[in-house]
Design a protein around this motif. Structure first.
Motif, PDB file in Angstrom:
ATOM      1  N   PRO A  49       5.797   3.216  13.204  1.00 21.24           N
ATOM      2  CA  PRO A  49       5.822   3.377  11.935  1.00 21.24           C
ATOM      3  C   PRO A  49       5.140   3.656  10.714  1.00 21.24           C
ATOM      4  CG  PRO A  49       6.784   1.159  12.818  1.00 21.24           C
ATOM      5  CD  PRO A  49       6.695   2.538  13.806  1.00 21.24           C
ATOM      6  N   ASP A  50       4.744   3.950   9.630  1.00 20.82           N
ATOM      7  CA  ASP A  50       3.913   3.648   8.644  1.00 20.82           C
ATOM      8  C   ASP A  50       3.713   1.984   8.171  1.00 20.82           C
ATOM      9  OD1 ASP A  50       2.293   3.174   6.705  1.00 20.82           O
ATOM     10  OD2 ASP A  50       3.664   4.759   5.159  1.00 20.82           O
ATOM     11  N   ALA A  51       2.602   1.332   8.660  1.00 17.74           N
ATOM     12  CA  ALA A  51       2.371   0.268   8.811  1.00 17.74           C
ATOM     13  C   ALA A  51       2.748  -0.716   7.177  1.00 17.74           C
ATOM     14  CB  ALA A  51       0.910  -0.419   9.059  1.00 17.74           C
ATOM     15  N   ALA A 108     -12.650   4.657   9.317  1.00 16.99           N
ATOM     16  CA  ALA A 108     -10.800   5.060   9.689  1.00 16.99           C
ATOM     17  C   ALA A 108     -10.896   3.692   8.592  1.00 16.99           C
ATOM     18  CB  ALA A 108     -10.167   5.503  11.066  1.00 16.99           C
ATOM     19  N   LEU A 109     -10.512   4.022   7.316  1.00 21.29           N
ATOM     20  CA  LEU A 109      -8.865   2.867   6.850  1.00 21.29           C
ATOM     21  C   LEU A 109      -7.831   3.406   6.828  1.00 21.29           C
ATOM     22  CD1 LEU A 109     -11.196   3.148   3.330  1.00 21.29           C
ATOM     23  CD2 LEU A 109     -11.639   1.253   5.727  1.00 21.29           C
ATOM     24  N   ASP A 110      -6.989   1.875   7.835  1.00 24.81           N
ATOM     25  CA  ASP A 110      -5.975   1.809   6.982  1.00 24.81           C
ATOM     26  C   ASP A 110      -5.212   0.722   6.781  1.00 24.81           C
ATOM     27  OD1 ASP A 110      -4.366   0.420   9.616  1.00 24.81           O
ATOM     28  OD2 ASP A 110      -6.584   0.642  10.118  1.00 24.81           O
ATOM     29  N   GLY A 111      -3.438   1.064   6.382  1.00 26.16           N
ATOM     30  CA  GLY A 111      -3.337  -0.949   5.823  1.00 26.16           C
ATOM     31  C   GLY A 111      -2.633  -0.248   3.884  1.00 26.16           C
ATOM     32  N   ALA A 112      -2.954  -1.725   3.514  1.00 25.42           N
ATOM     33  CA  ALA A 112      -1.665  -1.538   2.445  1.00 25.42           C
ATOM     34  C   ALA A 112      -2.409  -0.508   1.251  1.00 25.42           C
ATOM     35  CB  ALA A 112      -2.140  -2.276   1.686  1.00 25.42           C
ATOM     36  N   THR A 113      -3.529   0.022   1.297  1.00 23.57           N
ATOM     37  CA  THR A 113      -4.217   0.883   0.196  1.00 23.57           C
ATOM     38  C   THR A 113      -4.607   2.068   1.030  1.00 23.57           C
ATOM     39  OG1 THR A 113      -6.508   0.248   0.688  1.00 23.57           O
ATOM     40  CG2 THR A 113      -5.556  -0.714  -0.685  1.00 23.57           C
ATOM     41  N   VAL A 114      -3.977   2.413   2.727  1.00 21.29           N
ATOM     42  CA  VAL A 114      -3.796   3.764   2.429  1.00 21.29           C
ATOM     43  C   VAL A 114      -2.294   4.189   2.932  1.00 21.29           C
ATOM     44  CG1 VAL A 114      -4.643   5.189   4.540  1.00 21.29           C
ATOM     45  CG2 VAL A 114      -5.485   3.758   3.353  1.00 21.29           C
ATOM     46  N   ARG A 115      -2.179   5.608   2.332  1.00 21.75           N
ATOM     47  CA  ARG A 115      -0.941   6.523   2.683  1.00 21.75           C
ATOM     48  C   ARG A 115      -1.144   7.770   3.142  1.00 21.75           C
ATOM     49  NH1 ARG A 115       3.395   2.955   1.537  1.00 21.75           N
ATOM     50  NH2 ARG A 115       3.218   1.345  -0.130  1.00 21.75           N
ATOM     51  N   THR A 116      -0.222   8.146   3.442  1.00 21.05           N
ATOM     52  CA  THR A 116      -0.233  10.139   3.943  1.00 21.05           C
ATOM     53  C   THR A 116      -1.778  10.739   4.045  1.00 21.05           C
ATOM     54  OG1 THR A 116       0.214  10.254   1.781  1.00 21.05           O
ATOM     55  CG2 THR A 116       1.882  10.288   2.774  1.00 21.05           C
ATOM     56  N   HIS A 117      -3.142   9.293   4.346  1.00 21.77           N
ATOM     57  CA  HIS A 117      -4.053  10.339   4.817  1.00 21.77           C
ATOM     58  C   HIS A 117      -4.861  10.033   3.145  1.00 21.77           C
ATOM     59  CE1 HIS A 117      -2.601  11.749   8.256  1.00 21.77           C
ATOM     60  NE2 HIS A 117      -1.984  11.895   8.820  1.00 21.77           N
ATOM     61  N   GLN A 118      -4.537   9.258   2.635  1.00 25.67           N
ATOM     62  CA  GLN A 118      -5.205   9.370   1.349  1.00 25.67           C
ATOM     63  C   GLN A 118      -5.297   7.867   0.615  1.00 25.67           C
ATOM     64  OE1 GLN A 118      -2.915  11.505  -1.271  1.00 25.67           O
ATOM     65  NE2 GLN A 118      -4.066  12.911  -1.182  1.00 25.67           N
ATOM     66  N   VAL A 119      -6.189   7.436   0.359  1.00 28.22           N
ATOM     67  CA  VAL A 119      -6.874   5.832  -0.027  1.00 28.22           C
ATOM     68  C   VAL A 119      -7.279   5.682  -1.202  1.00 28.22           C
ATOM     69  CG1 VAL A 119      -9.223   5.990   0.545  1.00 28.22           C
ATOM     70  CG2 VAL A 119      -8.523   3.893   0.744  1.00 28.22           C
ATOM     71  N   GLU A 120      -6.921   4.539  -1.754  1.00 36.28           N
ATOM     72  CA  GLU A 120      -7.748   4.394  -3.255  1.00 36.28           C
ATOM     73  C   GLU A 120      -8.987   4.907  -3.588  1.00 36.28           C
ATOM     74  OE1 GLU A 120      -6.119   0.920  -4.200  1.00 36.28           O
ATOM     75  OE2 GLU A 120      -3.752   0.925  -3.876  1.00 36.28           O
ATOM     76  N   ALA A 121      -9.162   5.180  -4.177  1.00 30.40           N
ATOM     77  CA  ALA A 121     -10.477   5.781  -5.014  1.00 30.40           C
ATOM     78  C   ALA A 121     -11.059   4.482  -4.996  1.00 30.40           C
ATOM     79  CB  ALA A 121     -10.915   6.526  -5.793  1.00 30.40           C
ATOM     80  N   GLY A 122     -10.610   3.693  -5.865  1.00 29.77           N
ATOM     81  CA  GLY A 122     -11.384   2.479  -5.977  1.00 29.77           C
ATOM     82  C   GLY A 122     -12.058   1.295  -5.033  1.00 29.77           C
ATOM     83  N   VAL A 123     -10.646   1.564  -3.594  1.00 29.68           N
ATOM     84  CA  VAL A 123     -10.926   0.143  -2.514  1.00 29.68           C
ATOM     85  C   VAL A 123     -12.411   1.565  -1.664  1.00 29.68           C
ATOM     86  CG1 VAL A 123     -10.330   0.332  -0.332  1.00 29.68           C
ATOM     87  CG2 VAL A 123      -8.853  -0.310  -2.620  1.00 29.68           C
ATOM     88  N   LEU A 124     -12.401   2.752  -1.578  1.00 30.75           N
ATOM     89  CA  LEU A 124     -13.521   4.032  -1.260  1.00 30.75           C
ATOM     90  C   LEU A 124     -14.856   3.272  -1.628  1.00 30.75           C
ATOM     91  CD1 LEU A 124     -14.059   5.713   1.948  1.00 30.75           C
ATOM     92  CD2 LEU A 124     -13.236   7.575  -0.147  1.00 30.75           C
ATOM     93  N   VAL A 139     -13.623  -6.583   0.254  1.00 34.45           N
ATOM     94  CA  VAL A 139     -13.595  -5.332   0.083  1.00 34.45           C
ATOM     95  C   VAL A 139     -11.483  -5.135   0.874  1.00 34.45           C
ATOM     96  CG1 VAL A 139     -13.829  -2.703   0.120  1.00 34.45           C
ATOM     97  CG2 VAL A 139     -15.288  -3.853  -0.402  1.00 34.45           C
ATOM     98  N   LEU A 140     -12.619  -5.645   2.468  1.00 30.88           N
ATOM     99  CA  LEU A 140     -10.933  -5.411   3.117  1.00 30.88           C
ATOM    100  C   LEU A 140     -10.153  -6.633   2.749  1.00 30.88           C
ATOM    101  CD1 LEU A 140     -12.470  -4.400   6.782  1.00 30.88           C
ATOM    102  CD2 LEU A 140     -11.845  -3.126   4.835  1.00 30.88           C
ATOM    103  N   ALA A 141     -10.522  -8.129   2.636  1.00 31.55           N
ATOM    104  CA  ALA A 141      -9.359  -9.095   2.532  1.00 31.55           C
ATOM    105  C   ALA A 141      -8.545  -9.026   0.834  1.00 31.55           C
ATOM    106  CB  ALA A 141     -10.254 -10.012   2.849  1.00 31.55           C
TER     107      ALA A 141
END
Length: 332
Positions: A8-10, A71-87, A206-208
């Motif tokens: 499943p999607d985390a 590779a980033l994953d978690g709350a800011t990553v959906r469908t292989h896209q990450v929030e630009a500010g986080v990146l 940034v991660l926390a």
């Protein structure tokens, strides 16, 4: 039996709970994860394998340049896209911490905690964006070309960028350890000085602060391939210990017996009454000479002391050699 596609999607908590509930009723030769912790561990292993497969069996980077896959994953990553500010925050903080750690590790000059990082250090530790790859969100960063790296005198095969990245991965591994993580992080970070500690805090933040996890794979001439993961929970643990530690500088004079040392680690060991064996950092090239002249003899040692005080009164101390001489008891 679960398939890779069935995970499943985390970020979808409802889907996570339903998936875990379904697994509890299954009976397989290789039991599926039945808790969020077990699921997260499985996802990290799968992500690491995916990154290694992307790396393939070829040489590192373009024209042999070292490469860092993350590779980033978690709350800011959906469908292989990450929030630009986080990146953007992650890439900026990563480049900054690589430069500051490299500066702290450079044995050709003293470590400074203020003022700009020297331009040659900035040049040899620059990371350049490369292609994206299939992951929650994955990117390749490449090191500077070999011709630029060669401009740093004395680096040889022990490339400064390689040492800096490995030190950052060491910290990620220590922050992720189940026992004694806080002490392990301090032991690794404190010798790097205030500047690097501050930048490591920013990278962890940034991660926390965004509930984002990262998995990194480093590949260079000096490192065949190494993978480390840092969850946002471990990053938060790292952030708290580095932020709350009160770091103080001082100098001290020690008298004792020189009982050992290690050229590999760049340390000598002095047995001091009331303190036990004190490990003192020094230049690796000096260790053999010190042991030849002073082993099992009483010495006077002048040291710089970097002390980190934690809540509850705990302390971590790092000793760096300023001067060493025979004590008067040895006939001087």
């Amino acid at each position: 039996m679960s398939t890779p596609q069935s995970l499943p999607d985390a970020t979808d908590k409802k889907a996570l709970r339903a998936w875990l509930a379904a697994r509890r009723s299954e009976s397989t030769e290789k039991p599926a994860p039945r808790t969020l912790t077990e699921l997260r561990s499985l996802q990290l292993r799968r992500l690491a394998r995916s990154m290694q497969n992307e790396a393939g069996e070829g040489a590192a980077g373009v024209e042999g340049r070292p490469i860092l896959r993350f590779a980033l994953d978690g709350a800011t990553v959906r469908t292989h896209q990450v929030e630009a500010g986080v990146l953007g925050d992650w890439l900026r903080a990563l480049q900054t911490v690589v430069q500051s750690v490299a500066y702290a590790l450079d044995e050709l000059r003293p470590t400074h905690d203020s003022g700009p990082v020297p331009r040659e250090i900035q040049r040899v530790t620059k990371l350049f964006s490369g292609p994206l790859f299939t992951s929650s969100y994955g990117m390749v960063l490449e090191g500077a070309p070999e011709a630029v790296q060669a401009e740093l005198p004395g680096s040889g095969g022990d490339i400064l960028l390689d040492r800096a990245i490995n030190k950052i991965l060491d910290l990620a591994d220590r922050a992720s350890s189940s026992v004694g993580a806080e002490d392990a992080v301090l032991d690794a970070a404190l010798p790097l000085g205030r500047r690097a500690i501050s930048h490591l805090s920013e990278l962890s933040d940034v991660l926390a602060s965004t509930n984002t996890n990262v998995t990194m794979t480093w590949e260079s001439k000096g490192t065949k391939r190494r993978t480390s993961s840092l969850s946002w929970e471990s990053a938060d643990r790292c952030l708290k210990v580095l932020k709350t530690a009160q770091v103080e500088d001082s100098t001290e004079s020690l008298r004792g017996l020189l009982v050992g040392g290690s050229k590999v680690r760049g340390v000598i060991e002095i047995e001091v009454e009331g303190k036990g064996v004190v490990v003192i950092r020094t230049e690796k090239e000096s260790v053999t000479g010190f042991l030849a002249l002073y082993a099992e003899r009483r010495v006077v040692v002048e040291v710089d002391v970097l002390t980190a005080r934690l809540a509850g009164g705990r302390e971590h101390r790092i000793y760096s050699l300023r001067d060493l001489s025979l004590s008067e008891a040895e006939g001087l």
